[in-house]
Structures are given as C-alpha cells and as structure tokens.
Design a protein around this motif. Structure first.
Motif, PDB file in Angstrom:
ATOM      1  N   UNK A   1     -27.882 -52.552 -43.666  1.00 41.24           N
ATOM      2  CA  UNK A   1     -27.285 -52.763 -44.985  1.00 41.24           C
ATOM      3  C   UNK A   1     -27.800 -54.054 -45.617  1.00 41.24           C
ATOM      4  N   UNK A   2     -27.864 -55.113 -44.815  1.00 37.98           N
ATOM      5  CA  UNK A   2     -28.372 -56.393 -45.312  1.00 37.98           C
ATOM      6  C   UNK A   2     -29.823 -56.240 -45.776  1.00 37.98           C
ATOM      7  N   UNK A   3     -30.625 -55.563 -44.948  1.00 38.57           N
ATOM      8  CA  UNK A   3     -32.046 -55.396 -45.275  1.00 38.57           C
ATOM      9  C   UNK A   3     -32.230 -54.589 -46.555  1.00 38.57           C
ATOM     10  N   UNK A   4     -31.434 -53.542 -46.726  1.00 42.29           N
ATOM     11  CA  UNK A   4     -31.533 -52.715 -47.930  1.00 42.29           C
ATOM     12  C   UNK A   4     -31.080 -53.510 -49.154  1.00 42.29           C
ATOM     13  N   UNK A   5     -29.952 -54.204 -49.028  1.00 41.55           N
ATOM     14  CA  UNK A   5     -29.414 -54.974 -50.153  1.00 41.55           C
ATOM     15  C   UNK A   5     -30.373 -56.068 -50.612  1.00 41.55           C
ATOM     16  N   UNK A   6     -31.014 -56.731 -49.667  1.00 34.06           N
ATOM     17  CA  UNK A   6     -31.873 -57.868 -49.996  1.00 34.06           C
ATOM     18  C   UNK A   6     -33.364 -57.545 -50.008  1.00 34.06           C
ATOM     19  N   UNK A   7     -33.684 -56.296 -49.730  1.00 30.47           N
ATOM     20  CA  UNK A   7     -35.081 -55.830 -49.715  1.00 30.47           C
ATOM     21  C   UNK A   7     -35.974 -56.731 -48.871  1.00 30.47           C
ATOM     22  N   UNK A   8     -35.536 -57.022 -47.669  1.00 34.22           N
ATOM     23  CA  UNK A   8     -36.350 -57.834 -46.754  1.00 34.22           C
ATOM     24  C   UNK A   8     -36.084 -57.414 -45.312  1.00 34.22           C
ATOM     25  N   UNK A   9     -37.096 -57.555 -44.502  1.00 34.31           N
ATOM     26  CA  UNK A   9     -36.992 -57.267 -43.073  1.00 34.31           C
ATOM     27  C   UNK A   9     -36.450 -58.513 -42.390  1.00 34.31           C
ATOM     28  N   UNK A  10     -35.376 -58.357 -41.616  1.00 31.54           N
ATOM     29  CA  UNK A  10     -34.767 -59.521 -40.969  1.00 31.54           C
ATOM     30  C   UNK A  10     -35.513 -59.916 -39.691  1.00 31.54           C
ATOM     31  N   UNK A  11     -35.653 -61.225 -39.494  1.00 33.56           N
ATOM     32  CA  UNK A  11     -36.205 -61.749 -38.248  1.00 33.56           C
ATOM     33  C   UNK A  11     -35.040 -61.841 -37.253  1.00 33.56           C
ATOM     34  N   UNK A  12     -35.326 -62.227 -36.018  1.00 34.27           N
ATOM     35  CA  UNK A  12     -34.263 -62.389 -35.025  1.00 34.27           C
ATOM     36  C   UNK A  12     -33.220 -63.395 -35.503  1.00 34.27           C
ATOM     37  N   UNK A  13     -33.672 -64.453 -36.189  1.00 34.01           N
ATOM     38  CA  UNK A  13     -32.751 -65.470 -36.685  1.00 34.01           C
ATOM     39  C   UNK A  13     -31.786 -64.872 -37.714  1.00 34.01           C
ATOM     40  N   UNK A  14     -32.318 -64.036 -38.594  1.00 38.33           N
ATOM     41  CA  UNK A  14     -31.490 -63.371 -39.597  1.00 38.33           C
ATOM     42  C   UNK A  14     -30.520 -62.397 -38.964  1.00 38.33           C
ATOM     43  N   UNK A  15     -30.981 -61.692 -37.934  1.00 41.37           N
ATOM     44  CA  UNK A  15     -30.124 -60.745 -37.227  1.00 41.37           C
ATOM     45  C   UNK A  15     -28.996 -61.487 -36.533  1.00 41.37           C
ATOM     46  N   UNK A  16     -29.292 -62.653 -35.956  1.00 39.76           N
ATOM     47  CA  UNK A  16     -28.249 -63.457 -35.306  1.00 39.76           C
ATOM     48  C   UNK A  16     -27.181 -63.844 -36.324  1.00 39.76           C
TER      49      UNK A  16
ATOM     50  N   UNK B   1     -11.021 -54.668 -29.806  1.00 44.72           N
ATOM     51  CA  UNK B   1     -11.776 -55.701 -30.507  1.00 44.72           C
ATOM     52  C   UNK B   1     -12.333 -56.735 -29.539  1.00 44.72           C
ATOM     53  N   UNK B   2     -11.572 -57.057 -28.489  1.00 39.10           N
ATOM     54  CA  UNK B   2     -12.092 -58.007 -27.491  1.00 39.10           C
ATOM     55  C   UNK B   2     -13.340 -57.438 -26.828  1.00 39.10           C
ATOM     56  N   UNK B   3     -13.319 -56.150 -26.534  1.00 33.23           N
ATOM     57  CA  UNK B   3     -14.479 -55.502 -25.915  1.00 33.23           C
ATOM     58  C   UNK B   3     -15.671 -55.527 -26.873  1.00 33.23           C
ATOM     59  N   UNK B   4     -15.418 -55.272 -28.162  1.00 27.91           N
ATOM     60  CA  UNK B   4     -16.498 -55.293 -29.146  1.00 27.91           C
ATOM     61  C   UNK B   4     -17.103 -56.692 -29.274  1.00 27.91           C
ATOM     62  N   UNK B   5     -16.253 -57.711 -29.287  1.00 28.62           N
ATOM     63  CA  UNK B   5     -16.733 -59.097 -29.388  1.00 28.62           C
ATOM     64  C   UNK B   5     -17.617 -59.430 -28.186  1.00 28.62           C
ATOM     65  N   UNK B   6     -17.170 -58.994 -27.006  1.00 30.31           N
ATOM     66  CA  UNK B   6     -17.939 -59.248 -25.779  1.00 30.31           C
ATOM     67  C   UNK B   6     -19.321 -58.584 -25.859  1.00 30.31           C
ATOM     68  N   UNK B   7     -19.361 -57.364 -26.365  1.00 24.17           N
ATOM     69  CA  UNK B   7     -20.634 -56.643 -26.492  1.00 24.17           C
ATOM     70  C   UNK B   7     -21.557 -57.366 -27.471  1.00 24.17           C
ATOM     71  N   UNK B   8     -21.035 -57.767 -28.625  1.00 22.00           N
ATOM     72  CA  UNK B   8     -21.864 -58.437 -29.635  1.00 22.00           C
ATOM     73  C   UNK B   8     -22.354 -59.806 -29.170  1.00 22.00           C
ATOM     74  N   UNK B   9     -21.541 -60.497 -28.376  1.00 16.71           N
ATOM     75  CA  UNK B   9     -21.924 -61.829 -27.902  1.00 16.71           C
ATOM     76  C   UNK B   9     -23.166 -61.792 -27.017  1.00 16.71           C
ATOM     77  N   UNK B  10     -23.483 -60.619 -26.428  1.00 17.73           N
ATOM     78  CA  UNK B  10     -24.680 -60.507 -25.594  1.00 17.73           C
ATOM     79  C   UNK B  10     -25.949 -60.756 -26.406  1.00 17.73           C
ATOM     80  N   UNK B  11     -25.901 -60.500 -27.707  1.00 19.51           N
ATOM     81  CA  UNK B  11     -27.081 -60.630 -28.548  1.00 19.51           C
ATOM     82  C   UNK B  11     -27.190 -61.999 -29.213  1.00 19.51           C
ATOM     83  N   UNK B  12     -26.170 -62.814 -29.063  1.00 16.61           N
ATOM     84  CA  UNK B  12     -26.146 -64.125 -29.706  1.00 16.61           C
ATOM     85  C   UNK B  12     -26.534 -65.212 -28.716  1.00 16.61           C
ATOM     86  N   UNK B  13     -27.061 -66.339 -29.208  1.00 21.66           N
ATOM     87  CA  UNK B  13     -27.368 -67.445 -28.297  1.00 21.66           C
ATOM     88  C   UNK B  13     -26.068 -67.953 -27.674  1.00 21.66           C
ATOM     89  N   UNK B  14     -26.198 -68.570 -26.515  1.00 16.03           N
ATOM     90  CA  UNK B  14     -25.005 -69.094 -25.847  1.00 16.03           C
ATOM     91  C   UNK B  14     -24.323 -70.120 -26.756  1.00 16.03           C
TER      92      UNK B  14
END
Length: 148
Positions: free
Chosen positions: A35-50, A79-92
């Motif tokens: 959605x972000x990429x479509x709205x802003x017409x840009x390909x996100x880098x890892x930093x943008x995805x974070x 929601x706690x389970x979802x937060x835990x899953x998403x945190x795997x993709x974020x820096x410590x």
C-alpha cells in the motif's frame, strides 16, 4: 535476503504449516508495504520496510492497551502473538540504558544540560539516531528523566 523476500518465504512457510496467526500477520504486513509503495509510487528499501513494520507494531501495541482495559483477553493474546511475529523483522530494540547513553551524548553535542523547555530540541536529534531501534514512547521517557 531482503526483508521483503524474508516476508514472502515466511508467508509460504506459514501457509504450509497452517499457522493462521503467522500467515495473517505476515500477509497484513506485506499489504501495508505494498500500500505504501502504491501510494508513494516508490519501491521501498529495507530501511523503508522497517519503518512500515515499526508503524504496524506501534498500532498493535496501542490497540493492545485498549483491549486490556476492555478485558478482551482473546484479542490481547492474538495481538501479542502478532507483535512477536513482526518484531522478528525489526532490528533489536535498544534498552533504556543504551537510549540514555544516546541521550547524554546528544545533549552534550547540543550543549543541553537540563530543563523541560529543551524537550523538543533534544527529542528530534535523539529520535533520528535511534530510528527503528527504539520506540518513541521509550525515548520520550528517557529524555524526560534526563531533563529532570
């Protein structure tokens, strides 16, 4: 492997393992990125995805507090389970001690020694340094403690 590729691989694995929570969470994260990429017409880098994933975690944490107040334990666990899953993709995330070190160093650079009126002057530069590694509320608390 980029975060986008990792999300796709984890989505496929969750489907194979019939892990509904992981599948739905990763699917929603991928949709937010798209959605972000479509709205802003840009390909996100890892930093943008974070940044997008951090926002997703923040939204869930905010909702979590509301669910706890309302006594919705079924949604709290989900929601706690979802937060835990998403945190795997974020820096410590940084600890409060590490954030305090950054705050002290930044205050020294800017010549700030205390006083609540300096909150805005200090918050911006500190947030820029810890972007993606610390929650804004945690940084705010540490800065408030530092300024006294």
């Amino acid at each position: 492997m980029t975060i986008k590729e990792q999300l796709m691989a984890d989505f496929k694995a969750a489907m194979k393992n019939k892990d509904e929570i992981a599948k739905n969470t990763v699917s929603l994260a991928r949709a937010a990125i798209k959605q972000y990429e479509v709205d802003n017409r840009e390909e996100l880098s890892d930093e943008g995805i974070i940044a997008v994933l951090s926002k997703q975690v923040k939204m869930r944490k905010d909702a979590l507090a509301d669910f706890e107040k309302a006594g919705r334990t079924d949604l709290v666990e989900s929601y706690k389970a979802e937060i835990e899953i998403l945190n795997k993709y974020l820096p410590e995330q940084l600890s409060e001690d590490k954030i305090m070190e950054v705050v002290k160093a930044t205050a020294a650079e800017l010549g700030i020694e205390g006083g609540k009126q300096n909150m805005g002057k200090l918050m911006g530069p500190v947030m820029a340094k810890v972007k993606g590694q610390a929650d804004g509320n945690a940084v705010k608390k540490v800065v408030m403690d530092f300024l006294g």
